[in-house]
Scaffold this motif. Structure first.
Motif, short mmCIF file in Angstrom:
data_model
loop_
_atom_site.label_atom_id
_atom_site.label_comp_id
_atom_site.label_asym_id
_atom_site.label_seq_id
_atom_site.Cartn_x
_atom_site.Cartn_y
_atom_site.Cartn_z
N TRP A 243 44.48 33.35 36.18
CA TRP A 243 44.57 34.13 37.42
C TRP A 243 44.13 35.57 37.17
O TRP A 243 43.36 36.12 37.97
N GLN A 244 44.60 36.19 36.10
CA GLN A 244 44.20 37.57 35.79
C GLN A 244 42.70 37.66 35.60
O GLN A 244 42.06 38.58 36.14
N SER A 245 42.13 36.75 34.83
CA SER A 245 40.71 36.85 34.55
C SER A 245 39.86 36.61 35.80
O SER A 245 38.88 37.32 36.04
N THR B 138 40.78 37.12 38.90
CA THR B 138 40.97 38.30 39.77
C THR B 138 40.11 39.45 39.31
O THR B 138 39.46 40.13 40.11
N MET B 139 40.08 39.69 38.00
CA MET B 139 39.28 40.79 37.46
C MET B 139 37.79 40.53 37.62
O MET B 139 37.02 41.45 37.95
N ALA C 181 36.41 38.81 39.93
CA ALA C 181 36.08 38.90 41.35
C ALA C 181 36.10 40.36 41.84
O ALA C 181 35.81 40.61 43.01
N GLY D 290 38.80 42.39 41.87
CA GLY D 290 40.04 42.79 42.53
C GLY D 290 41.05 43.16 41.57
O GLY D 290 42.02 43.72 41.61
#
Length: 133
Positions: free
Chosen positions: A124-126, A128-129, A131, A133
């Motif tokens: 999820w972190q990767s 999100t980053m 994308a 955001g």
């Protein structure tokens, strides 16, 4: 700096040293330098240590990545405490003459669930980053 991961790595090191020491002592008692020489107590000690070595490094790497990417301190502490509990429980439940024990189930099942949670958080972190955001 990764103080949360460092804390749990240090605590887990104590478990690693205890398991390593038990293997060494059992090797001395059995007078066996490699493998287990058909000594079931030594075989169990080796698997207890080996299982720890197979799972804990990946968990710590994922914790470090999540922490480095700004992950929640609460999440990391919860995972760290549960990982420590699971990795202490597992060796007590791993017996050569019993397939499934409650402590083994807690240790193995809990560790797998924690790894899945860590993997999901890292993903999820990767994403999100990536994308933006």
């Amino acid at each position: 700096m990764l103080p949360i991961t460092a804390l749990y790595a240090a605590l887990l090191l104590a478990v690693f040293v205890a398991l390593s020491t038990l293997v060494g002592r059992q090797r001395g008692r059995a007078n066996v330098s490699i493998l287990h020489g058909d000594d079931m107590d030594l075989a169990v000690a080796i698997r207890r240590h080996g299982n720890f070595v197979e799972y804990v490094p990946l968990a710590l790497v994922l914790m470090a990545l999540i922490e480095a990417n700004g992950g929640s301190a609460l999440f990391l502490h919860v995972v760290g405490v549960l990982l420590l509990v699971c990795r202490i429980a597992h060796p007590f439940g791993l017996q050569h003459d019993k397939g499934a024990t409650p402590l083994r189930a807690v240790g193995a099942g809990g560790t797998l669930l924690l790894l899945l949670a860590l993997g999901a958080m890292a993903l999820w972190q990767s994403l999100t980053m990536l994308a933006g955001g």
